[in-house]
Design a protein around this motif. Structure first.
Motif, PDB file in Angstrom:
ATOM      1  N   LEU A 182       0.821  -1.211   0.000  1.00 63.53           N
ATOM      2  CA  LEU A 182       0.000   0.000   0.000  1.00 63.53           C
ATOM      3  C   LEU A 182       0.857   1.266   0.000  1.00 63.53           C
ATOM      4  O   LEU A 182       0.407   2.330   0.431  1.00 63.53           O
ATOM      5  CB  LEU A 182      -0.949   0.008   1.214  1.00 63.53           C
ATOM      6  N   ASN A 183       2.095   1.137  -0.490  1.00 69.78           N
ATOM      7  CA  ASN A 183       3.036   2.259  -0.533  1.00 69.78           C
ATOM      8  C   ASN A 183       3.199   2.907   0.844  1.00 69.78           C
ATOM      9  O   ASN A 183       3.297   4.135   0.970  1.00 69.78           O
ATOM     10  CB  ASN A 183       2.584   3.307  -1.561  1.00 69.78           C
ATOM     11  N   GLN A 184       3.291   2.077   1.893  1.00 71.36           N
ATOM     12  CA  GLN A 184       3.332   2.586   3.256  1.00 71.36           C
ATOM     13  C   GLN A 184       4.651   3.288   3.600  1.00 71.36           C
ATOM     14  O   GLN A 184       4.669   4.289   4.296  1.00 71.36           O
ATOM     15  CB  GLN A 184       3.122   1.432   4.247  1.00 71.36           C
TER      16      GLN A 184
ATOM     17  N   THR B  11       4.970  -5.085   7.044  1.00 67.65           N
ATOM     18  CA  THR B  11       6.031  -4.095   7.242  1.00 67.65           C
ATOM     19  C   THR B  11       7.407  -4.736   7.400  1.00 67.65           C
ATOM     20  O   THR B  11       8.413  -4.142   6.998  1.00 67.65           O
ATOM     21  CB  THR B  11       5.736  -3.199   8.464  1.00 67.65           C
ATOM     22  N   GLN B  12       7.482  -5.924   7.992  1.00 73.08           N
ATOM     23  CA  GLN B  12       8.780  -6.587   8.103  1.00 73.08           C
ATOM     24  C   GLN B  12       9.295  -7.002   6.723  1.00 73.08           C
ATOM     25  O   GLN B  12      10.484  -6.884   6.435  1.00 73.08           O
ATOM     26  CB  GLN B  12       8.676  -7.809   9.025  1.00 73.08           C
ATOM     27  N   MET B  13       8.407  -7.469   5.869  1.00 77.60           N
ATOM     28  CA  MET B  13       8.807  -7.812   4.509  1.00 77.60           C
ATOM     29  C   MET B  13       9.233  -6.552   3.748  1.00 77.60           C
ATOM     30  O   MET B  13      10.239  -6.545   3.026  1.00 77.60           O
ATOM     31  CB  MET B  13       7.666  -8.514   3.782  1.00 77.60           C
ATOM     32  N   ASP B  14       8.472  -5.476   3.928  1.00 79.03           N
ATOM     33  CA  ASP B  14       8.826  -4.204   3.297  1.00 79.03           C
ATOM     34  C   ASP B  14      10.210  -3.745   3.734  1.00 79.03           C
ATOM     35  O   ASP B  14      10.990  -3.226   2.927  1.00 79.03           O
ATOM     36  CB  ASP B  14       7.806  -3.130   3.664  1.00 79.03           C
ATOM     37  N   LEU B  15      10.526  -3.926   5.010  1.00 81.07           N
ATOM     38  CA  LEU B  15      11.835  -3.516   5.503  1.00 81.07           C
ATOM     39  C   LEU B  15      12.940  -4.324   4.848  1.00 81.07           C
ATOM     40  O   LEU B  15      13.986  -3.779   4.466  1.00 81.07           O
ATOM     41  CB  LEU B  15      11.902  -3.663   7.029  1.00 81.07           C
TER      42      LEU B  15
END
Length: 244
Positions: free
Chosen positions: A190-192, A219-223
């Motif tokens: 979601l483009n967070q 969010t952990q995957m995004d990081l």
């Protein structure tokens, strides 16, 4: 989040793009042609997947020619069309798994971009009917990545300012700024862009980079994805990751 000090395996940039060029040109694509992946694309991808799985004890798999892979109702809501090839991101269940899969999965995504493919990270919108992957006991499928020849190249996503994810950005060294700039080009759910980076002193004579993220879905995957980009942006400058 990667374990302290981890810097992952370098993959083979078999295409005509540098890693930075792959970052800059890669955008999410949800509509694909029905052309099968070429053999000279599949071979280096499989070799890279094998290397990643061996290094990180993962079970990432490449599924090909599965036209019903993204056939669920949610997939239709986000306009997935023609997607029939994907990476299944699988590994042993543990607290760090999503971050590790994000990091290594993005390495494979950028390699795919350098080989002329388009891609899209997919969290909860996919439904695999006749799934072409195996999840062993004690393992987990965290996400999939659609791969193929896009009908478009996609468009850049909106991005935060570097200072929003790194308050000390303006006074940071050039290599660190390049890392943050590259991280802001990373895809996130979601483009967070809920990640942040900071310099945290030195260890054994090397700069330490703190990577952190707020709570939230994926969010952990995004990081992990952002850390992959940061490393590429930072170039050859040695540093150590920490979450402390």
């Amino acid at each position: 989040m990667l374990s302290e000090g981890v810097r992952g395996v370098d993959l083979w940039w078999a295409g005509q793009l540098t890693p930075i060029e792959a970052i800059e040109t890669r955008h999410s694509v949800r509509s694909y042609t029905d052309d099968p992946l070429a053999a000279d694309v599949v071979e280096p991808l499989r070799a890279a997947i094998a290397a990643v799985n061996e290094e990180a004890n993962l079970n990432i798999q490449l599924a090909l020619d599965e036209p019903r892979a993204f056939s669920g109702f949610k997939a239709k809501l986000v306009n997935f069309k023609g997607a029939q090839n994907y990476l299944a991101l699988i590994g042993p269940e543990c607290r760090e798994l999503d971050g590790i899969l994000g990091y290594y999965g993005e390495k494979l995504v950028l390699l795919a971009q350098s080989l002329g493919l388009n891609s899209c990270w997919v969290g909860g919108t996919y439904k695999v009917v006749n799934r072409a992957y195996n999840v062993d006991l004690g393992q987990k499928l965290s996400a999939v990545v659609a791969l193929g020849y896009g009908t478009t190249a996609g468009v850049p996503h909106k991005s935060k300012a570097p200072q929003d994810v790194c308050p000390g950005y303006d006074s940071a060294p050039d290599w660190f700024q390049r890392g943050v700039d590259a991280a802001l080009l990373a895809p996130t759910a979601l483009n967070q862009q809920k990640f942040s980076f900071a310099l945290a002193g030195e260890q054994d004579g090397l700069p330490v980079v703190r990577a952190a993220t707020k709570r939230g879905a994926f969010t952990q995957m995004d990081l992990g994805i952002a850390q992959c980009h940061f490393e590429i942006g930072a170039g050859s400058t040695p540093f150590i990751w920490t979450e402390q």
